[in-house]
Write a protein that holds these residues in place. Structure first.
Motif, mmCIF file in Angstrom:
data_model
loop_
_atom_site.group_PDB
_atom_site.id
_atom_site.type_symbol
_atom_site.label_atom_id
_atom_site.label_comp_id
_atom_site.label_asym_id
_atom_site.label_seq_id
_atom_site.Cartn_x
_atom_site.Cartn_y
_atom_site.Cartn_z
ATOM 1 N N LEU A 133 0.822 -1.208 0.000
ATOM 2 C CA LEU A 133 0.000 0.000 0.000
ATOM 3 C C LEU A 133 0.854 1.254 0.000
ATOM 4 C CD1 LEU A 133 -2.820 -0.879 2.585
ATOM 5 C CD2 LEU A 133 -2.642 -1.486 0.167
ATOM 6 N N ARG A 134 2.075 1.160 0.489
ATOM 7 C CA ARG A 134 2.925 2.335 0.624
ATOM 8 C C ARG A 134 3.958 2.456 -0.501
ATOM 9 N NH1 ARG A 134 2.340 4.365 5.799
ATOM 10 N NH2 ARG A 134 1.359 2.950 7.324
ATOM 11 N N LEU A 135 4.470 1.324 -0.963
ATOM 12 C CA LEU A 135 5.619 1.358 -1.862
ATOM 13 C C LEU A 135 5.282 1.082 -3.320
ATOM 14 C CD1 LEU A 135 8.155 -0.584 0.408
ATOM 15 C CD2 LEU A 135 7.809 1.892 0.230
ATOM 16 N N SER A 136 4.178 0.403 -3.588
ATOM 17 C CA SER A 136 3.855 0.023 -4.964
ATOM 18 C C SER A 136 3.046 1.104 -5.670
ATOM 19 C CB SER A 136 3.065 -1.291 -4.987
ATOM 20 O OG SER A 136 3.791 -2.338 -4.391
ATOM 21 N N ARG A 137 3.117 1.099 -6.994
ATOM 22 C CA ARG A 137 2.296 1.984 -7.805
ATOM 23 C C ARG A 137 0.995 1.255 -8.141
ATOM 24 N NH1 ARG A 137 2.069 6.214 -11.325
ATOM 25 N NH2 ARG A 137 0.835 5.887 -13.215
ATOM 26 N N TRP A 138 -0.110 1.905 -7.864
ATOM 27 C CA TRP A 138 -1.422 1.317 -8.092
ATOM 28 C C TRP A 138 -2.123 1.998 -9.259
ATOM 29 C CZ3 TRP A 138 -4.081 -2.424 -5.001
ATOM 30 C CH2 TRP A 138 -3.330 -2.928 -3.937
ATOM 31 N N GLU A 139 -2.636 1.167 -10.166
ATOM 32 C CA GLU A 139 -3.432 1.702 -11.264
ATOM 33 C C GLU A 139 -4.817 2.102 -10.743
ATOM 34 O OE1 GLU A 139 -2.174 2.229 -14.166
ATOM 35 O OE2 GLU A 139 -0.275 1.208 -13.741
ATOM 36 N N ASP A 140 -5.446 3.052 -11.431
ATOM 37 C CA ASP A 140 -6.775 3.492 -11.008
ATOM 38 C C ASP A 140 -7.768 2.335 -10.994
ATOM 39 O OD1 ASP A 140 -5.850 6.033 -10.706
ATOM 40 O OD2 ASP A 140 -6.630 6.766 -12.634
ATOM 41 N N SER A 141 -7.634 1.423 -11.966
ATOM 42 C CA SER A 141 -8.544 0.279 -12.030
ATOM 43 C C SER A 141 -8.365 -0.641 -10.825
ATOM 44 C CB SER A 141 -8.311 -0.515 -13.320
ATOM 45 O OG SER A 141 -6.959 -0.973 -13.389
ATOM 46 N N GLU A 142 -7.120 -0.755 -10.343
ATOM 47 C CA GLU A 142 -6.858 -1.586 -9.185
ATOM 48 C C GLU A 142 -7.434 -0.968 -7.912
ATOM 49 O OE1 GLU A 142 -2.640 -3.639 -10.604
ATOM 50 O OE2 GLU A 142 -2.623 -1.697 -9.576
ATOM 51 N N VAL A 143 -7.285 0.344 -7.808
ATOM 52 C CA VAL A 143 -7.854 1.056 -6.666
ATOM 53 C C VAL A 143 -9.375 0.904 -6.665
ATOM 54 C CG1 VAL A 143 -8.165 3.305 -5.572
ATOM 55 C CG2 VAL A 143 -5.943 2.686 -6.557
ATOM 56 N N GLN A 144 -9.978 1.028 -7.836
ATOM 57 C CA GLN A 144 -11.421 0.887 -7.949
ATOM 58 C C GLN A 144 -11.866 -0.520 -7.571
ATOM 59 O OE1 GLN A 144 -13.458 3.392 -8.544
ATOM 60 N NE2 GLN A 144 -15.281 2.092 -8.360
#
Length: 367
Positions: free
Chosen positions: A47-58
């Motif tokens: 949650l802190r170090l990785s890059r999250w795509e908007d689709s993944e957050v959704q």
């Protein structure tokens, strides 16, 4: 978008700092390593170090731990042991695999392997006297209410017949020096008997563990037909309250203090010369404070501590006092806390019966 805003209440073991992009659940560091090994659910991100795509957050926002729990834990049997953060890796791994990989608890799932009423297989058992592990056949029977083991696969007579209502089972990987180590404890001729087992397959050993609990629940429902599952669940296998080394002296309180391995199993304090001994050298029953039981820090006045450890504890029973010493003050306070918790807990009718029948026997702690 901040993922923390989507974390809801859940039963994971620590504050979640990882997320499964495949399942939409937030998980702790320990669980993240297990999830990475699930073939279909291996996509895990920090949650802190990785890059999250908007689709993944959704996806995480639309799912979450509560939604996953309602789906993957829809039908968890009361006998199935759900591990906590204090439990060993094998229990945590098989709980996660049972939920997400084998889908054992989803709505409409077929009967589970633990509920077949019988189990027959080979386990590695530690020899009572030589300390070596040998392959032994074990047979669990719901109909007979027993767990038997045989020295040979084709042996006609079992080496031991263990009644399921006397069995306790707890995972002990450090004590047994095997990641899948399981300790079975039962009563034999009014004494506590330990056997130590393992299997190379973590699934196999956990299946045995939960099968034993399933048979125990069946036995309890027959024995206590009016009791609810909530009332019966605490009567299944349990973890020991505390284990570790203390020193002890004898009944005259003038003998030298000797180092022993102690196990506190609810109201029964057992001690062993070696942690893997088959039988306890002595047992002490810890009753309720109203019956004359108490624990205090330090030794009784006049007692001489001639051992290596100086942090004393005195347990008083209606018949005598027992003196113990711990290596550190931290250990002393931890043992003392557990003793007091047991002594301050009201006794059940079954425990009153046990105290009356076995009190004299259990209070005779030997050297």
């Amino acid at each position: 978008m901040k993922l923390q805003s989507f974390i809801s209440n859940h039963d994971e073991w620590f504050y979640p700092e990882w997320g499964s992009c495949s399942l939409g659940v937030f998980i702790c560091l320990t669980c993240s390593g297990i999830h990475r090994n699930l073939p279909d659910h291996a996509k895990v991100k920090s949650l802190r170090l990785s890059r999250w795509e908007d689709s993944e957050v959704q996806f995480m926002a639309e799912n979450g731990n509560e939604a996953a729990k309602s789906k993957y834990e829809a039908q968890v049997p009361v006998y199935y042991y759900k591990p906590t953060h204090k439990d060993c890796q094998v229990l945590k791994e098989q709980w996660i695999r049972a939920k997400y990989e084998r889908l054992e608890f989803i709505q409409g799932k077929k009967p589970l392997v633990y509920e077949e009423g019988t189990r027959d297989g080979m386990l590695m058992k530690r020899g009572r006297d030589n300390g070596q592990f040998f392959s032994r056949r074990f047979v669990l029977s719901e109909r007979e209410g027993t767990l038997k083991y045989f020295t040979k696969f084709d042996a006609k007579e079992p080496k031991a017949v263990i009644k399921v209502d006397t069995i306790n089972a707890s995972f002990q990987p450090e004590k047994i020096a095997h990641p899948n180590g399981l300790q079975i404890t039962y009563l034999k001729d009014f004494s506590t008997r330990n056997i130590f087992l393992h299997h190379e397959s973590s699934k196999e050993i956990v299946d045995w563990f939960n099968s034993i609990r399933a048979v125990q629940l069946h036995y309890l429902k027959v024995a206590f037909p009016g009791a609810s599952d909530i009332e019966l669940k605490p009567k299944l296998t349990r973890n020991f309250l505390k284990e570790g080394y203390m020193e002890k002296t004898g009944p005259r309180q003038t003998e030298g203090f000797k180092k022993r391995w102690f196990t506190l199993d609810h109201r029964k304090l057992m001690y062993f010369k070696d942690p893997l001994d088959a039988f306890a050298k002595g047992e002490v029953f810890l009753g309720h404070q109203d019956l004359g039981y108490s624990a205090s820090l330090g030794l009784t006045p006049g007692a001489h501590c001639n051992g290596a450890w100086q942090h004393g504890i005195t347990i008083k029973t209606p018949e005598r006092s027992f003196l113990f010493t711990c290596e550190t003050e931290t250990e002393q306070l931890d043992w003392f806390k557990h003793f007091n918790e047991v002594i301050n807990t009201p006794m059940s009718p079954q425990e009153y019966s046990s105290e009356w029948k076995n009190g004299h026997l259990l209070h005779q702690i030997t050297i």
